[in-house]
Design a protein around this motif. Structure first.
Motif, short mmCIF file in Angstrom:
data_model
loop_
_atom_site.label_atom_id
_atom_site.label_comp_id
_atom_site.label_asym_id
_atom_site.label_seq_id
_atom_site.Cartn_x
_atom_site.Cartn_y
_atom_site.Cartn_z
N VAL A 12 0.86 -1.18 0.00
CA VAL A 12 0.00 0.00 0.00
C VAL A 12 0.90 1.24 0.00
CG1 VAL A 12 -1.87 1.23 1.15
CG2 VAL A 12 -1.78 -1.27 1.28
N THR A 13 0.98 1.88 -1.14
CA THR A 13 1.77 3.11 -1.23
C THR A 13 1.08 4.22 -0.47
OG1 THR A 13 0.63 3.88 -3.23
CG2 THR A 13 2.58 2.45 -3.55
N LYS A 14 1.81 5.29 -0.21
CA LYS A 14 1.23 6.46 0.48
C LYS A 14 0.01 6.98 -0.29
CE LYS A 14 2.02 10.32 3.22
NZ LYS A 14 1.29 10.20 4.47
N GLU A 15 0.13 7.04 -1.61
CA GLU A 15 -0.98 7.52 -2.44
C GLU A 15 -2.20 6.61 -2.32
OE1 GLU A 15 -2.08 8.48 -7.11
OE2 GLU A 15 -0.02 7.97 -6.58
N LYS A 16 -1.98 5.29 -2.37
CA LYS A 16 -3.09 4.35 -2.22
C LYS A 16 -3.71 4.47 -0.83
CE LYS A 16 -1.65 0.77 -5.48
NZ LYS A 16 -1.19 -0.63 -5.61
N ALA A 17 -2.87 4.62 0.19
CA ALA A 17 -3.38 4.77 1.56
C ALA A 17 -4.25 6.01 1.68
CB ALA A 17 -2.22 4.82 2.55
N GLU A 18 -3.82 7.11 1.09
CA GLU A 18 -4.61 8.35 1.12
C GLU A 18 -5.96 8.15 0.43
OE1 GLU A 18 -4.20 11.54 2.36
OE2 GLU A 18 -2.43 10.87 3.47
N ASN A 19 -5.94 7.45 -0.71
CA ASN A 19 -7.18 7.20 -1.45
C ASN A 19 -8.12 6.30 -0.65
OD1 ASN A 19 -6.34 8.77 -3.62
ND2 ASN A 19 -5.54 7.03 -4.76
N ILE A 20 -7.57 5.27 -0.03
CA ILE A 20 -8.38 4.36 0.79
C ILE A 20 -8.96 5.12 1.98
CG2 ILE A 20 -8.29 2.35 2.32
CD1 ILE A 20 -6.19 1.20 0.29
#
Length: 113
Positions: A12-20
């Motif tokens: 889970v990249t930082k960008e994916k984490a933010e989106n989630i």
């Protein structure tokens, strides 16, 4: 006062984490009276996780809620969480568990509600 903790063996990249996190902030409204304004989210990617004896993509999502929402509201939230993880991480829906813990005891800011 909900808390959603996502444990997954997916990266889970930082960008994916933010989106989630943002998507969960919208999804929590499936529970009447809950909003992103009080939501706490934890995301643990690259978590050692096995399901059905396999380390294929999977997730365990724990939802803790102050109060006792209806079964239909929790079912709707489960559906939304599943959509978020299948869309964001490409995870199969049948490899996602969602558990709920509802409580009348919740502390914040040095006291209980």
């Amino acid at each position: 006062m909900p808390f959603i903790n996502v444990k997954t063996n997916s990266n889970v990249t930082k960008e994916k984490a933010e989106n989630i996190k943002s998507a969960l902030g919208t999804a929590i409204t499936a529970i009447p009276g809950k909003s992103e304004g009080w939501l706490m989210v934890g995301i643990e990617g690259d978590y050692t996780l096995y399901f059905k004896g396999s380390d294929e993509l999977a997730a365990m999502v724990e939802v803790q809620i102050y109060g006792n929402p209806s079964d239909s509201a929790m079912s709707e939230l489960t559906s939304r969480i599943t959509e978020i993880l299948t869309g964001s991480l490409g995870m199969p829906a049948d490899r996602i568990y969602v558990s709920y813990m509802c409580t009348e005891n919740w502390g914040w800011n040095g006291s209980n509600f």
